[in-house]
Design a protein around this motif. Structure first.
Motif, PDB file in Angstrom:
ATOM      1  N   SER A 234      13.299  37.228  35.942  1.00 12.78           N
ATOM      2  CA  SER A 234      14.194  38.290  35.500  1.00 12.78           C
ATOM      3  C   SER A 234      15.286  37.723  34.602  1.00 12.78           C
ATOM      4  CB  SER A 234      14.808  38.950  36.739  1.00 12.78           C
ATOM      5  OG  SER A 234      15.828  39.838  36.372  1.00 12.78           O
TER       6      SER A 234
ATOM      7  N   THR B 277      18.800  39.087  32.558  1.00 10.31           N
ATOM      8  CA  THR B 277      19.724  40.216  32.478  1.00 10.31           C
ATOM      9  C   THR B 277      20.892  39.857  31.580  1.00 10.31           C
ATOM     10  OG1 THR B 277      19.195  40.732  34.778  1.00 10.31           O
ATOM     11  CG2 THR B 277      21.134  41.807  33.858  1.00 10.31           C
TER      12      THR B 277
ATOM     13  N   GLU C  96      18.062  44.596  31.544  1.00 11.50           N
ATOM     14  CA  GLU C  96      17.301  43.614  32.322  1.00 11.50           C
ATOM     15  C   GLU C  96      15.829  43.671  31.918  1.00 11.50           C
ATOM     16  OE1 GLU C  96      18.211  43.748  36.502  1.00 11.50           O
ATOM     17  OE2 GLU C  96      16.166  43.169  37.049  1.00 11.50           O
TER      18      GLU C  96
ATOM     19  N   ASP D 206      12.186  42.166  33.270  1.00 14.29           N
ATOM     20  CA  ASP D 206      11.522  41.478  34.379  1.00 14.29           C
ATOM     21  C   ASP D 206      10.040  41.287  34.078  1.00 14.29           C
ATOM     22  OD1 ASP D 206      13.966  41.796  35.498  1.00 14.29           O
ATOM     23  OD2 ASP D 206      13.335  43.076  37.140  1.00 14.29           O
TER      24      ASP D 206
END
Lengths: 102, 412
Positions: B128, B130, B153, B155
């Motif tokens: 992930s 962000t 974000e 992922d």
């Protein structure tokens, strides 16, 4: 007969004129209200707002026990524990990333 | 005529500009405050439902050039065991490590604070990244702080499978390796978050914070390991598993209020409430009451938290047959449940001799007990038709977890 028609025609024209004035009056009233409101805000803005809690009255608020986040690492950890086990997220002012949720 | 016609609106525009500037300039410009320089080291331990998580976090925050503040934290979690979600799918216990790096910088200009941040989290099956951007403004004689945050974000989700590292059959336990499942491939999930917050001084003893977050997800928002169960009369236990199918998007709204009150004998009371709802039809309420009491070199904390939610509209503990709905989930986190937690903490403030650059330091210990009672998630493994426990008649599942934290904090 012609006189009656003429009177009706004049009334109709006046009624039309009054009807066409109504939106203009409404716009004028709105413009006056907006101007008055803006001037009031502007005048209030030009004079600083007096804080009702003066800086020298904030000793209690400055105490570390009144901090919303006394220990950022700990609060971020607990927020992560809850967010991976419960559906709710956000609304706490905390920021995190990743999953760790299996 | 032409000049007057052009000049009129221009003059009027100047007047409005001046009025608008006056309206914006509502307080004399003073300087805001950046957070204190801090260093923290945290050791945490979570145990519950046959799962353990051992964590380490260290955080450092430092100001420089009077107007800048930089923060860096690194967290490592080692997850071991097998939670109920893992056990019911028949998977074996595992050990997995998650690492998170979080860096952010603040820039203070007058009463405005600009923050940018980046978070990278890595697990073998979940990566992930962000980015966060926020701006906050102190106003009305520093009684009010308004902040806005945008978070983005990205992922990447994988599924791990066991593969034998040697060409030998049967494979020795020591030679199993975990690799990405090529059949599952790489899935993506993108998240956008929009936040708005207000902190307001109410009186000499009370301060209020209100935070609102709109979060929207798009992509693979399911979990590759979890499954839904359905009635299956063709097997002895009476149920079978099917893969979960989630919608492709999820949008949630959460608004929280936090009011903190200074008591007359130097103690603090904190009441928090949050309302949450999302497009899965989940609504939840969270209430937390905390109390802080200093005593000599010590500060004691106690807190109680209550959380309740209803189920997602595509969740079921037991579907009537396979593929009975477009979207199916057996994830207990999306079921209806309520949860209590109680926490106790103690902080000891001490000085470090001969180290003059450390202003103060504390040693902290905290314990939290988390108790969750699920209202429509049963312990599927308890099915035993021979003993009269048919599918849907198993005992309801409950989670009991202990959370320990020990950390050192330094201010310099």
């Amino acid at each position: 007969m012609f006189a009656l028609r003429a009177v009706r025609a004049v009334r109709a024209v006046r009624a039309g004129a009054r009807a066409s004035e109504r939106p203009q009056r409404g716009r004028r009233a709105l413009a006056v209200a907006l101007a008055a409101g803006s001037i009031a805000i502007a005048l209030a803005g030009c004079s600083p707002i007096e804080p009702w809690v003066k800086p020298y009255q904030r000793e209690h608020l400055a105490d570390p026990i009144m901090s919303f986040d006394r220990h950022p690492a700990s609060s971020a950890y607990l927020d992560h524990v809850y967010s991976v086990r419960q559906a709710a997220r956000g609304g706490t002012g905390a920021t995190g990333g990743g999953c760790g949720c299996n | 005529m032409g000049d007057r016609a052009r000049g009129g609106p221009r003059g009027c525009g100047r007047a409005w500009l001046i009025l608008a500037l006056c309206a914006l300039y509502s307080t004399p410009t003073l300087t805001g405050v950046l957070p204190e320089d801090t260093a923290e080291v945290l050791v945490d331990h979570y145990s519950g439902d046959d799962q353990k998580v051992e964590g380490r976090t260290w955080l450092i925050r430092k100001k420089f050039a009077d107007a800048f503040d930089v923060q860096y934290s690194r967290s490592t979690d080692v997850v071991s065991g097998a939670s109920v979600a893992v056990r019911i799918t028949g998977a074996s216990p595992y050990i997995e490590q998650r690492t998170e790096d979080n860096v952010s910088m603040q820039y203070l200009r007058g009463k405005t604070t600009y923050t940018v941040g980046f978070i990278h989290s890595y697990e073998p099956d979940y990566t992930s990244n962000t980015t966060t951007y926020s701006i906050s403004q102190d106003m009305f004689g520093d009684l009010t702080t308004v902040s806005m945050t945008y978070k983005r974000e990205w992922d990447a989700i994988f599924k791990m499978i066991k593969e034998c590292g040697v060409a030998q059959s049967p494979c020795p336990d020591s030679d199993f390796v975990k690799v990405h499942d090529p059949a599952f491939g790489r899935k993506q999930m993108d998240e956008r978050s929009y936040g708005f917050g207000v902190t307001q001084i109410l009186s000499r003893n009370a301060i209020l914070a209100i935070n609102y977050d709109l979060i929207t997800d798009e992509g693979f928002i399911s979990n590759p390991y979890r499954a839904a169960r359905y009635l299956d009369p063709t097997v002895a236990r009476g149920w079978s598993l099917e893969p979960e199918v989630y919608p492709g998007t999820r949008t949630s709204n959460a608004i929280g209020g936090d009011i903190k009150y200074y008591l007359p004998y130097r103690a603090a009371l904190d009441l928090q409430y949050r309302y949450y709802q999302d497009t899965f039809s989940i609504h939840s309420h969270t209430v937390q009451l905390s109390y802080t009491q200093p005593w000599r070199h010590w500060t004691f904390d106690a807190s109680a938290r209550y959380y309740v939610q209803n189920q997602a509209d595509f969740y079921s503990d037991l579907f009537p047959f396979a593929g009975s709905q477009n979207f199916v989930s057996g994830n207990q986190d999306l079921s209806a449940y309520h949860s209590y937690s109680f926490g106790l903490g103690a902080t000891y403030q001490f000085g470090i001799p001969h180290v003059s650059w450390i202003e103060r330091s504390t040693a902290n210990i905290r314990y939290d007990r988390l108790m969750t009672d699920y209202q429509n998630f049963r312990y599927w493994l308890a099915t035993d038709p021979a003993a009269g426990i048919n599918p849907g008649e198993e005992p309801l599942f409950s989670l009991r977890a202990n959370i320990y934290e020990f950390y050192l904090s330094l201010w310099f």
